[in-house]
Design a protein around this motif. Structure first.
Motif, mmCIF file in Angstrom:
data_model
loop_
_atom_site.group_PDB
_atom_site.id
_atom_site.type_symbol
_atom_site.label_atom_id
_atom_site.label_comp_id
_atom_site.label_asym_id
_atom_site.label_seq_id
_atom_site.Cartn_x
_atom_site.Cartn_y
_atom_site.Cartn_z
ATOM 1 N N PRO A 187 0.823 -1.209 0.000
ATOM 2 C CA PRO A 187 0.000 0.000 0.000
ATOM 3 C C PRO A 187 0.859 1.262 0.000
ATOM 4 N N LEU A 188 0.469 2.216 -0.794
ATOM 5 C CA LEU A 188 1.167 3.503 -0.867
ATOM 6 C C LEU A 188 0.111 4.595 -0.988
ATOM 7 N N THR A 189 0.088 5.517 -0.045
ATOM 8 C CA THR A 189 -0.943 6.545 -0.025
ATOM 9 C C THR A 189 -0.506 7.746 -0.849
ATOM 10 N N ILE A 190 -1.309 8.069 -1.856
ATOM 11 C CA ILE A 190 -1.018 9.207 -2.725
ATOM 12 C C ILE A 190 -1.956 10.380 -2.426
ATOM 13 N N SER A 191 -3.111 10.064 -1.825
ATOM 14 C CA SER A 191 -4.068 11.101 -1.429
ATOM 15 C C SER A 191 -4.889 10.573 -0.271
ATOM 16 N N ALA A 214 4.791 15.178 -3.148
ATOM 17 C CA ALA A 214 5.703 14.138 -3.626
ATOM 18 C C ALA A 214 6.717 13.737 -2.555
ATOM 19 N N ALA A 215 7.167 14.690 -1.753
ATOM 20 C CA ALA A 215 8.167 14.388 -0.720
ATOM 21 C C ALA A 215 7.606 13.426 0.323
ATOM 22 N N GLU A 216 6.351 13.595 0.675
ATOM 23 C CA GLU A 216 5.729 12.706 1.660
ATOM 24 C C GLU A 216 5.549 11.299 1.084
ATOM 25 N N ILE A 217 5.220 11.224 -0.201
ATOM 26 C CA ILE A 217 5.085 9.925 -0.864
ATOM 27 C C ILE A 217 6.442 9.229 -0.930
ATOM 28 N N GLU A 242 -5.743 6.848 -0.932
ATOM 29 C CA GLU A 242 -6.692 6.018 -0.214
ATOM 30 C C GLU A 242 -7.866 5.632 -1.127
ATOM 31 N N HIS A 243 -8.853 6.563 -1.180
ATOM 32 C CA HIS A 243 -10.136 6.198 -1.779
ATOM 33 C C HIS A 243 -10.391 6.798 -3.161
ATOM 34 N N ASP A 244 -9.503 7.650 -3.639
ATOM 35 C CA ASP A 244 -9.710 8.243 -4.967
ATOM 36 C C ASP A 244 -8.379 8.718 -5.528
ATOM 37 N N ALA A 245 -7.459 7.789 -5.722
ATOM 38 C CA ALA A 245 -6.156 8.142 -6.284
ATOM 39 C C ALA A 245 -6.287 8.726 -7.679
ATOM 40 N N LEU A 246 -7.359 8.385 -8.375
ATOM 41 C CA LEU A 246 -7.551 8.894 -9.745
ATOM 42 C C LEU A 246 -7.754 10.398 -9.758
ATOM 43 N N GLN A 247 -8.146 10.988 -8.621
ATOM 44 C CA GLN A 247 -8.361 12.426 -8.548
ATOM 45 C C GLN A 247 -7.043 13.198 -8.445
ATOM 46 N N ALA A 248 -5.954 12.508 -8.147
ATOM 47 C CA ALA A 248 -4.651 13.173 -7.994
ATOM 48 C C ALA A 248 -4.174 13.741 -9.326
ATOM 49 N N ASP A 249 -3.242 14.669 -9.246
ATOM 50 C CA ASP A 249 -2.646 15.237 -10.444
ATOM 51 C C ASP A 249 -2.083 14.113 -11.313
ATOM 52 N N PRO A 250 -2.418 14.084 -12.606
ATOM 53 C CA PRO A 250 -1.976 12.972 -13.466
ATOM 54 C C PRO A 250 -0.470 12.757 -13.455
ATOM 55 N N ARG A 251 0.296 13.835 -13.444
ATOM 56 C CA ARG A 251 1.754 13.671 -13.436
ATOM 57 C C ARG A 251 2.229 13.027 -12.143
ATOM 58 N N LEU A 252 1.645 13.456 -11.011
ATOM 59 C CA LEU A 252 2.011 12.864 -9.737
ATOM 60 C C LEU A 252 1.645 11.383 -9.716
ATOM 61 N N LEU A 253 0.479 11.056 -10.243
ATOM 62 C CA LEU A 253 0.013 9.673 -10.229
ATOM 63 C C LEU A 253 0.965 8.769 -11.014
ATOM 64 N N VAL A 254 1.269 9.177 -12.237
ATOM 65 C CA VAL A 254 2.134 8.355 -13.087
ATOM 66 C C VAL A 254 3.547 8.277 -12.525
ATOM 67 N N GLN A 255 4.077 9.417 -12.082
ATOM 68 C CA GLN A 255 5.438 9.427 -11.540
ATOM 69 C C GLN A 255 5.534 8.595 -10.253
ATOM 70 N N THR A 256 4.470 8.604 -9.449
ATOM 71 C CA THR A 256 4.470 7.802 -8.224
ATOM 72 C C THR A 256 4.529 6.318 -8.552
ATOM 73 N N VAL A 257 3.742 5.889 -9.537
ATOM 74 C CA VAL A 257 3.778 4.482 -9.931
ATOM 75 C C VAL A 257 5.168 4.114 -10.441
ATOM 76 N N GLU A 258 5.756 4.979 -11.253
ATOM 77 C CA GLU A 258 7.095 4.692 -11.794
ATOM 78 C C GLU A 258 8.124 4.590 -10.676
ATOM 79 N N ARG A 259 8.073 5.521 -9.718
ATOM 80 C CA ARG A 259 9.040 5.498 -8.619
ATOM 81 C C ARG A 259 8.823 4.280 -7.721
ATOM 82 N N ALA A 260 7.561 3.904 -7.517
ATOM 83 C CA ALA A 260 7.273 2.758 -6.662
ATOM 84 C C ALA A 260 7.733 1.459 -7.305
ATOM 85 N N LEU A 261 7.469 1.298 -8.593
ATOM 86 C CA LEU A 261 7.876 0.072 -9.274
ATOM 87 C C LEU A 261 9.394 -0.097 -9.211
ATOM 88 N N THR A 262 10.111 1.014 -9.358
ATOM 89 C CA THR A 262 11.574 0.966 -9.321
ATOM 90 C C THR A 262 12.095 0.863 -7.888
#
Length: 420
Positions: A187-191, A214-217, A242-262
Motif C-alpha cells: 500500500p502507498l498513499t497518494i491522497s 511528492a516528498a511525503e510519498i 486512499e479512496h480516490d487516487a484517480l483524482q490526484a494530479d496525473p503527473r504525480l500519479l504516473v510518476q508515483t507508480v514509476e518510482r514505486a515500481l523501481t
C-alpha cells in the motif's frame, strides 16, 4: 533453492519455490519463495523475514485439507474456506472464500474463527513452533527456529501498526480487483479522503480529500522498503490509496507508480507480471484527461481502476446520499466500456449496491447498463455487487445476485470487502 532438514518431529524446508504466478485453481496455489516447517500435526509457512504467513492443521477436525489460515501484512488472520468450490467461484471469482474476524459485507456466511482447531492455531502457533526448538537436529535448524521466535505475536502486531503509521492509517478497504493477487499488495498513499461523503458508506473516512506532496510519498517509499525488507521480492503489486487516487494530479500519479515500481523492486519480483490497483470516483473518472490513460497504459504490468457507481437510478442515489446524478453514472459506465476497449493494459471495473429494500427502479436501471447496453459479452469491465448491511448473510440477496450475474454481459461477482 530448496533445502530440507528432516528431524524426528518436524521437517524444515528452506527457500521453497512456490508458483511464479497467481493462478485460479481448485487447490491451494502459494506464490513466491518461503520457508516451511511441517510437523505431524501442522504445517507452517514463513516469509523471507522469517515471519509466519500461513498455517493449517493436519487433523481430522480441520475443515478441509485445502483450507488455510493466512496472516496479512496488517497482522489480520484470514481463513480461506473452500465453500464448495463451484459456488464460491461463481460468486467471487476465486476458489477460496476469505473469512475475517472483523465485520465485512460477506453474504455467504461462515464462522471458522469459532472452531477450536482454528482458534488454537491462531492463538498457539508461536508456542507450537517454540516446542520444536529442542528437537532441532543441527545449527541451521536451530538458528532458523530462533529467528522465527524473535518474531513474536506482539512484535508482528507492532509491525502491522508500523505499516499503518507509514501510510497514514489502516487501509479500510482494498479494491475488489486485488483478489487477482490474493490481496498481496504494497500500500502507498497518494491522497487522503474521498470526494463524496455518502451516507451509506461504512468503509471510507470523513477526511476531506487532499493530495499528498511528492516528498511525503517518497518518504513512504523509503519506509516501506525498509519495513518489508527481504520479503519485497514476494510482491509484484501496488495499491495506490486512499479512496480516490484517480483524482490526484496525473503527473504525480504516473510518476508515483514509476518510482514505486523501481524503488520497491516490484518489476523484479519472484512472481511474474505486475499490477497497480486504485479507486476512482465518478467525477474523477469523467474528468480524467485521455492523456492519463495513455500514460498508464504504457507502464509495466496491468492497471486496475475501480469506480463506485452504486446505481443508475436517481431515487436510489438520493437515498444513498451519493451526490451525483444517474446521468453521471451512465456516462461513467459508457467511458468504462470505451477505456477497456481502447487500452490493453487497463481494466476499469465498477461497483453497484444490492439490498432487499431498495427502490424498485434500482435493479432495472443496473440491468439497463450491464445487459441491455451491450450487444455481446465482454471479458473486461468486471461488475461487483456489494450489500449495504455487513455480517448479515441473506438468501434473498444471494438469489438476487445470481439473477443479475446470469443476465449480465460483463464478468459479475460479489464484492468481498477486505482491509489491510
Amino acid at each position: 533453492m530448496n533445502m530440507m532438514y528432516p528431524s524426528s518431529s518436524f521437517t524444515l524446508t528452506r527457500y521453497h519455490s512456490g508458483s511464479r504466478s497467481y493462478t485460479k485453481m481448485s487447490f491451494p496455489v502459494h506464490c513466491g519463495s518461503y520457508h516451511i516447517i511441517e510437523t505431524r500435526s501442522h504445517i507452517f509457512h514463513f516469509n523471507l523475514n522469517h515471519e509466519i504467513i500461513r498455517a493449517r492443521s493436519k487433523g481430522s477436525d480441520w475443515g478441509h485439507p485445502h483450507e488455510w489460515l493466512k496472516r496479512t501484512a496488517g497482522n489480520d488472520w484470514v481463513y480461506y474456506s473452500t465453500g464448495g468450490y463451484a459456488g464460491v467461484f461463481e460468486a467471487i471469482g476465486e476458489y477460496y472464500l476469505p473469512n475475517f474476524r472483523y465485520p465485512t459485507n460477506n453474504i455467504l456466511g461462515g464462522t471458522p474463527f469459532k472452531l477450536p482447531d482454528v482458534t488454537e492455531l491462531v492463538d498457539g502457533w508461536y508456542d507450537m513452533v517454540a516446542a520444536l526448538l529442542p528437537a532441532s537436529q543441527d545449527d541451521d535448524q536451530h538458528r532458523f527456529i530462533k529467528s522465527v521466535l524473535r518474531n513474536t505475536p506482539s512484535l508482528l502486531q507492532a509491525k502491522g501498526e508500523k505499516l499503518h503509521d507509514i501510510i497514514g492509517g489502516v487501509v479500510s478497504v482494498l479494491p475488489p480487483d486485488a483478489r487477482h493477487v490474493d490481496y498481496n499488495v504494497i500500500p502507498l498513499t497518494i491522497s487522503r479522503g474521498c470526494l463524496y461523503k455518502c451516507r451509506f458508506c461504512k468503509v471510507k473516512n470523513s477526511t476531506p480529500y487532499r493530495e499528498l506532496p511528492a516528498a511525503e510519498i517518497d518518504h513512504q517509499l523509503i519506509s516501506l522498503k525498509e519495513l518489508y525488507g527481504c520479503d519485497l521480492t514476494n510482491y509484484n503489486s501496488l495499491f495506490l490509496g486512499e479512496h480516490d487516487a484517480l483524482q490526484a494530479d496525473p503527473r504525480l500519479l504516473v510518476q508515483t507508480v514509476e518510482r514505486a515500481l523501481t524503488g520497491l523492486g516490484l518489476t523484479h519480483s519472484a512472481i511474474d507480471g505486475g499490477n497497480v490497483f486504485l479507486f476512482g470516483s465518478v467525477f474523477s473518472f469523467l474528468g480524467a484527461d485521455p492523456g492519463l490513460f495513455h500514460a498508464l497504459d504504457r507502464l509495466p504490468g496491468k492497471i486496475f481502476i475501480n469506480i463506485g457507481l452504486e446505481s443508475a437510478d436517481q431515487q436510489t442515489l438520493d437515498r444513498l446520499g451519493k451526490p451525483i446524478s444517474a446521468q453521471n453514472v451512465k456516462e461513467a459506465f459508457a467511458r468504462m466500456l470505451n477505456i477497456n476497449k481502447t487500452y490493453p493494459s487497463i481494466e476499469v471495473t465498477a461497483n453497484f449496491i444490492m439490498e432487499d429494500d431498495l427502490p424498485e427502479s434500482h435493479y432495472p436501471s443496473v440491468l439497463a447498463l450491464i445487459r441491455d447496453s451491450l450487444v455481446r459479452n465482454c471479458p473486461k469491465g468486471t461488475i461487483y455487487f456489494s450489500p449495504l448491511r455487513f455480517a448479515q448473510p441473506s438468501r434473498s440477496r444471494l438469489f438476487e445476485f445470481n439473477r443479475l450475474k446470469v443476465a449480465s454481459r460483463l464478468p459479475t461477482y460479489l464484492y468481498t470487502i477486505q482491509r489491510l
